[in-house]
Every structure is written in structure tokens, then in C-alpha cells.
Design a protein around this motif. Structure first.
Motif, PDB file in Angstrom:
ATOM      1  N   LYS A   8       0.825  -1.208   0.000  1.00 39.93           N
ATOM      2  CA  LYS A   8       0.000   0.000   0.000  1.00 39.93           C
ATOM      3  C   LYS A   8       0.859   1.258   0.000  1.00 39.93           C
ATOM      4  CE  LYS A   8      -3.957  -2.185   1.060  1.00 39.93           C
ATOM      5  NZ  LYS A   8      -4.937  -2.403   0.090  1.00 39.93           N
ATOM      6  N   ASN A   9       0.391   2.268  -0.705  1.00 39.00           N
ATOM      7  CA  ASN A   9       1.098   3.538  -0.823  1.00 39.00           C
ATOM      8  C   ASN A   9       1.269   4.207   0.538  1.00 39.00           C
ATOM      9  OD1 ASN A   9       2.379   5.625  -2.149  1.00 39.00           O
ATOM     10  ND2 ASN A   9       0.479   6.724  -2.561  1.00 39.00           N
ATOM     11  N   ASN A  10       0.245   4.116   1.404  1.00 36.55           N
ATOM     12  CA  ASN A  10       0.359   4.772   2.715  1.00 36.55           C
ATOM     13  C   ASN A  10       1.412   4.092   3.592  1.00 36.55           C
ATOM     14  OD1 ASN A  10      -1.040   2.459   3.344  1.00 36.55           O
ATOM     15  ND2 ASN A  10      -2.722   3.501   4.389  1.00 36.55           N
ATOM     16  N   PHE A  12       4.274   2.805   2.417  1.00 39.50           N
ATOM     17  CA  PHE A  12       5.531   3.351   1.908  1.00 39.50           C
ATOM     18  C   PHE A  12       5.727   4.783   2.399  1.00 39.50           C
ATOM     19  CE2 PHE A  12       5.320  -0.141  -1.110  1.00 39.50           C
ATOM     20  CZ  PHE A  12       6.655  -0.460  -1.292  1.00 39.50           C
ATOM     21  N   ASN A  13       4.680   5.598   2.333  1.00 39.02           N
ATOM     22  CA  ASN A  13       4.791   6.993   2.762  1.00 39.02           C
ATOM     23  C   ASN A  13       5.159   7.110   4.236  1.00 39.02           C
ATOM     24  OD1 ASN A  13       4.240   8.041   0.253  1.00 39.02           O
ATOM     25  ND2 ASN A  13       2.032   8.170   0.614  1.00 39.02           N
ATOM     26  N   ALA A  42      11.520   0.232  -3.410  1.00 45.01           N
ATOM     27  CA  ALA A  42      11.199   1.460  -4.134  1.00 45.01           C
ATOM     28  C   ALA A  42      12.236   1.621  -5.239  1.00 45.01           C
ATOM     29  CB  ALA A  42      11.225   2.661  -3.204  1.00 45.01           C
TER      30      ALA A  42
END
Length: 104
Positions: A8-10, A12-13, A42
Motif C-alpha cells: 500500500k502507498n500509505n 511506503f509513505n 522502491a
């Protein structure tokens, strides 16, 4: 020992904002200590076309899975390669040097 993958992108963020950094000549690892081992990669397009990027990801996943026993802590980690081409031995050596520098 098994590991899960960050998807999920969140997730990674969160690691990019709050993660601690460990460097080696070929890799940078951002990590946050946690209850279980979770790993993501990444990789930008500057590393080459899709075939080359997929090979880099396969090498990193294989080296991580083979050396997960050397990991001093359970953590969520994002691995960022610095160079566009390297061998399995380079990745493995860099991962092990980063694992040694991770805080407990």
C-alpha cells in the motif's frame, strides 16, 4: 523466517516520513522497528526499462529472503537501490552490512 511485502502507498509513505536510514554502497534501507518483518522495494525508472527493474527487484527479494535470519530486529523496511546494475553478491553484501548497522 518469512516476511510480508509492503504493497500500500500509505505504508511506503509512513516509512519515507518516519523511517531510520541505513546506507551501503549499493542500497539504502529505511526501517521502523515493529512486530513482524515487512519489506518493500522502491525503484524508479532511472534504473532502466521494466525488464532491468524487475531483475533488480528479484535479486533484492532473493537476497533478503536468504539472509532474513541475519536481521537483528523485526521491522518494516523499504529497500532503495542506488545503482542501476549489480550482481547478487553485491546485493547480499550490502544487505548484510546494512543489517549490522540497524539499531536494536
Amino acid at each position: 523466517m518469512q516476511y510480508r511485502r509492503l504493497k500500500k502507498n500509505n505504508q511506503f509513505n509512513k516509512l519515507f516520513r518516519k523511517g531510520k536510514k541505513v546506507f551501503s554502497p549499493y542500497l539504502t534501507i529505511l526501517y521502523i522497528p515493529g512486530n513482524e518483518t515487512v519489506m518493500g522495494i522502491a525503484l524508479s525508472k532511472k534504473h532502466g526499462k521494466a525488464v532491468k527493474r524487475n531483475r533488480i527487484k528479484r535479486l533484492i527479494r532473493a537476497a533478503f529472503a536468504n539472509n532474513i535470519g541475519s536481521l537483528p530486529i523485526s521491522c518494516s523496511a523499504v529497500i532503495i537501490p542506488k545503482v542501476a546494475s549489480f550482481t547478487y553478491q553485491d546485493v547480499e553484501k550490502s544487505l548484510l552490512s546494512c543489517f549490522k548497522r540497524m539499531e536494536k
